[in-house]
Design a protein around this motif. Structure first.
Motif, mmCIF file in Angstrom:
data_model
loop_
_atom_site.group_PDB
_atom_site.id
_atom_site.type_symbol
_atom_site.label_atom_id
_atom_site.label_comp_id
_atom_site.label_asym_id
_atom_site.label_seq_id
_atom_site.Cartn_x
_atom_site.Cartn_y
_atom_site.Cartn_z
ATOM 1 N N PRO A 179 0.824 -1.217 0.000
ATOM 2 C CA PRO A 179 0.000 0.000 0.000
ATOM 3 C C PRO A 179 0.855 1.263 0.000
ATOM 4 N N GLU A 180 2.013 1.197 0.665
ATOM 5 C CA GLU A 180 2.899 2.364 0.709
ATOM 6 C C GLU A 180 3.414 2.725 -0.686
ATOM 7 N N PHE A 181 3.736 1.690 -1.482
ATOM 8 C CA PHE A 181 4.201 1.963 -2.843
ATOM 9 C C PHE A 181 3.076 2.551 -3.695
ATOM 10 N N ARG A 182 1.876 2.014 -3.547
ATOM 11 C CA ARG A 182 0.744 2.552 -4.325
ATOM 12 C C ARG A 182 0.490 4.012 -3.984
ATOM 13 N N GLU A 183 0.613 4.368 -2.717
ATOM 14 C CA GLU A 183 0.417 5.758 -2.328
ATOM 15 C C GLU A 183 1.544 6.639 -2.857
ATOM 16 N N TRP A 184 2.784 6.121 -2.789
ATOM 17 C CA TRP A 184 3.907 6.878 -3.352
ATOM 18 C C TRP A 184 3.695 7.121 -4.844
ATOM 19 N N LYS A 185 3.263 6.100 -5.558
ATOM 20 C CA LYS A 185 3.069 6.226 -7.001
ATOM 21 C C LYS A 185 1.955 7.219 -7.313
ATOM 22 N N ARG A 186 0.901 7.195 -6.500
ATOM 23 C CA ARG A 186 -0.196 8.136 -6.728
ATOM 24 C C ARG A 186 0.298 9.575 -6.594
ATOM 25 N N LYS A 187 1.116 9.831 -5.601
ATOM 26 C CA LYS A 187 1.590 11.196 -5.349
ATOM 27 C C LYS A 187 2.641 11.643 -6.354
ATOM 28 N N HIS A 188 3.455 10.693 -6.824
ATOM 29 C CA HIS A 188 4.613 11.083 -7.634
ATOM 30 C C HIS A 188 4.439 10.861 -9.130
ATOM 31 N N SER A 189 3.490 10.043 -9.537
ATOM 32 C CA SER A 189 3.302 9.792 -10.964
ATOM 33 C C SER A 189 2.244 10.692 -11.569
ATOM 34 N N ASP A 190 1.149 10.879 -10.878
ATOM 35 C CA ASP A 190 -0.018 11.548 -11.456
ATOM 36 C C ASP A 190 0.125 13.069 -11.372
ATOM 37 N N ARG A 191 1.171 13.576 -12.048
ATOM 38 C CA ARG A 191 1.439 15.005 -12.043
ATOM 39 C C ARG A 191 1.935 15.421 -13.417
ATOM 40 N N TYR A 192 1.705 16.681 -13.763
ATOM 41 C CA TYR A 192 2.271 17.212 -15.001
ATOM 42 C C TYR A 192 2.384 18.728 -14.878
ATOM 43 N N GLY A 193 3.350 19.280 -15.639
ATOM 44 C CA GLY A 193 3.543 20.719 -15.636
ATOM 45 C C GLY A 193 4.889 21.130 -15.073
ATOM 46 N N ASP A 194 4.917 22.238 -14.345
ATOM 47 C CA ASP A 194 6.133 22.853 -13.821
ATOM 48 C C ASP A 194 6.693 22.026 -12.662
ATOM 49 N N GLN A 292 -9.358 19.418 -21.849
ATOM 50 C CA GLN A 292 -8.372 20.415 -21.456
ATOM 51 C C GLN A 292 -7.223 19.769 -20.682
ATOM 52 N N GLN A 293 -7.536 18.873 -19.761
ATOM 53 C CA GLN A 293 -6.491 18.176 -19.013
ATOM 54 C C GLN A 293 -5.617 17.324 -19.936
ATOM 55 N N ALA A 294 -6.247 16.667 -20.900
ATOM 56 C CA ALA A 294 -5.483 15.850 -21.840
ATOM 57 C C ALA A 294 -4.504 16.716 -22.623
ATOM 58 N N ARG A 295 -4.963 17.858 -23.092
ATOM 59 C CA ARG A 295 -4.083 18.753 -23.843
ATOM 60 C C ARG A 295 -2.943 19.270 -22.959
ATOM 61 N N GLU A 296 -3.253 19.595 -21.719
ATOM 62 C CA GLU A 296 -2.218 20.059 -20.798
ATOM 63 C C GLU A 296 -1.172 18.969 -20.552
ATOM 64 N N ALA A 297 -1.627 17.726 -20.413
ATOM 65 C CA ALA A 297 -0.695 16.619 -20.171
ATOM 66 C C ALA A 297 0.203 16.370 -21.376
ATOM 67 N N ILE A 298 -0.373 16.439 -22.587
ATOM 68 C CA ILE A 298 0.445 16.246 -23.796
ATOM 69 C C ILE A 298 1.451 17.382 -23.930
ATOM 70 N N ALA A 299 1.016 18.620 -23.649
ATOM 71 C CA ALA A 299 1.941 19.757 -23.686
ATOM 72 C C ALA A 299 3.070 19.555 -22.681
ATOM 73 N N ALA A 300 2.743 19.038 -21.493
ATOM 74 C CA ALA A 300 3.763 18.782 -20.476
ATOM 75 C C ALA A 300 4.717 17.675 -20.929
ATOM 76 N N TYR A 301 4.173 16.680 -21.617
ATOM 77 C CA TYR A 301 5.018 15.609 -22.146
ATOM 78 C C TYR A 301 6.000 16.177 -23.168
ATOM 79 N N TYR A 302 5.509 17.034 -24.071
ATOM 80 C CA TYR A 302 6.385 17.672 -25.050
ATOM 81 C C TYR A 302 7.468 18.498 -24.348
ATOM 82 N N ALA A 303 7.102 19.179 -23.264
ATOM 83 C CA ALA A 303 8.081 19.976 -22.517
ATOM 84 C C ALA A 303 9.188 19.077 -21.972
#
Length: 493
Positions: A179-194, A292-303
């Motif tokens: 469960p600790e790894f799943r929580e770590w992954k939730r906090k650290h993977s599901d992000r995009y941007g600056d 809008q979120q999808a476009r923001e995530a793709i833009a972040a991926y390009y960055a």
């Protein structure tokens, strides 16, 4: 059963491309990046994402337009191309599989064979998925930079020293099923941007700067001493964050919507459709994003990709400044692909085109095919035998890849007729792709199959496996999958 390996000296064999220059004394720079969709680079046809350094490199190298990985995520893919064996032999199908415990006894890895060939060896950042999966192979490196050290390793300290990392980024828990790894992954993977960091504070910048420093150090080595330098870039792996200067380049409103929307999918495999309508493994874990979120995530991926491009440019500049570019084979590639919202998928973990296709660009100084695009099928499992042939190494005789060195001399010669991939725990099965069709078979509690006509449906939206008019095609593709990689080898030339 214990495996006994016979060693085969590939240098000078009939498979050698006569058109190539003498590569037997050349160095190797091995640049691997994580989770990279092959279509994001300008040299691969992307008109939005800015990648001037990699595009410039591609113009001086052979760009492989049809390169494919063998595993759906980091560990199975890396275990494959670093052993020259396919997942069906390595037994590594997921990121939680411990490679060292699963490989056939006696398996040799690329670093070990390179070291035995007399190279000075160095690695910066990630190579195998985790150190504890590959303690022995990592002992083959004379230098280990920005990487944990295996027990018994006695190399030098870092060539560069950097200020401490800012607080706020804790290491992932070791138990990936906890469960600790799943929580770590939730906090650290599901992000995009600056990312909130400047370029010099970023881990990827520091890896590239370390590699550039090593190259300048290698330039001082005695004549005839070869080096093998493996360098990683963690981006564009999730989280899709990078310094603000790169994020600001891209306007999300100008990013096209993701291809292959969920409502376009016909007869899609049920377990994949569940993912398409729900959460994803690394990004948008709880639910599908808004447009809008999808476009923001793709833009972040390009960055992230543009950030990586600048770092790769730093390494290539160091190579040129030292004159090492005239005697160094450069291999740039991604370990597997990445879905950017197509099929409702984000990240990897599928046997579809966005996961299986990878960027691969190879420059051998003086090779006749430099500056060309090669459209022949290549697999990452081919990297080990290719490096072996180019460097004149004794490689294990049981490798399941094929050296593509001849294509560096003639990019248009006839080559493999299909590529193969194995799925993982959530998508267990195997797939084959030829020029027109992709065919997937699922196993376990998700039996079934899928057939896509890539000529008419390149995004794999319509599963035609039950179409009676394509029964012969299904049978042919099923037979090709069953025959396996040996049935798709290049013709003798």
């Amino acid at each position: 059963m214990r495996f006994t390996f016979c060693l085969l000296m590939l240098w000078g064999t009939s498979a050698r491309a006569a058109e190539l220059p003498d590569t037997s004394r050349m160095n190797v720079l091995f640049i691997n990046i994580e989770d990279c969709n092959a279509g994001v680079f300008g040299c691969y046809g992307n008109a939005i994402c800015r990648t001037p350094n990699i595009d410039r490199f591609a113009r001086s190298a052979v760009l492989f337009d049809s390169a494919y990985c063998q595993g759906i995520s980091c560990n199975p893919s890396r275990s494959s191309f670093l052993t020259g064996l396919r997942p069906t032999t390595t037994n590594v199908y997921s990121n939680s599989d411990v490679m060292d415990d699963l490989l056939p006894t006696g398996t040799l890895t690329l670093p070990e064979v390179v070291k035995a060939g007399g190279f000075t060896t160095a690695n910066v950042g990630k190579l195998f998925h985790r150190l504890e999966y590959a303690d022995r192979p990592m002992l083959a490196f004379d230098r280990l930079e920005m990487h944990d050290k295996p027990e018994g390793w006695k190399g030098p300290g870092p060539i560069l020293n950097f200020p401490p990392k800012r607080p706020g980024w804790e290491k992932a828990p070791a138990d990936q099923k906890s469960p600790e790894f799943r929580e770590w992954k939730r906090k650290h993977s599901d992000r995009y941007g600056d990312s909130g960091l400047n370029r010099e504070e970023e881990y990827d910048y520091r890896m590239a700067a370390t590699a550039a420093a090593l190259l300048r150090d290698f330039a001082k080595q005695p004549a005839g001493q070869r080096f093998f330098l493996s360098v990683s870039q963690s981006k564009p792996h999730t989280p899709l964050i990078s310094p603000k200067k790169y994020v600001d380049i891209y306007d999300p409103t100008k990013i096209p919507p993701p291809a292959a929307p969920v409502d376009s999918l016909v007869n899609f495999p049920a377990h994949s459709l569940k993912r398409a309508r729900g959460g994803n493994p690394d990004l948008f874990r709880d639910a599908q994003p808004s447009l809008q979120q999808a476009r923001e995530a793709i833009a972040a991926y390009y960055a992230c990709v543009t950030f990586v491009d600048e770092n790769v440019g730093m390494m290539l500049d160091a190579l040129e400044e030292t004159g090492l570019d005239r005697n160094t084979i450069v291999i740039f590639f991604g370990d597997h692909g990445f879905h950017l919202g197509d099929h409702g998928f984000w990240s990897k973990y599928s046997m579809l085109e966005a996961t299986r296709r990878v960027p691969l660009i190879v420059r051998v100084p003086g090779a006749p095919a430099n500056g060309q695009v090669c459209r022949q099928f290549i697999e990452l499992v081919d990297l080990f035998p290719t490096i072996g042939e180019l460097a004149g190494l004794a490689v294990p005789a049981n490798l399941e890849g094929t050296s593509f060195a001849p294509l560096l001399g003639d990019a248009n010669r006839t080559w493999k007729r299909a590529v193969f991939m194995s799925g993982g725990p959530a998508d267990r099965g195997h797939s084959v792709r030829n020029r027109r069709y992709s065919y997937l078979e699922y196993e376990g509690n998700r039996p079934g199959a899928a057939l896509f006509d890539l000529e008419r449906d390149p995004w794999e939206t319509r599963n035609l496996v039950d179409d009676p008019q394509l029964a012969d095609v299904r049978n042919e593709m099923a037979a090709l999958l069953k025959a396996g990689w040996r049935g798709a080898l290049p013709p003798a030339q």
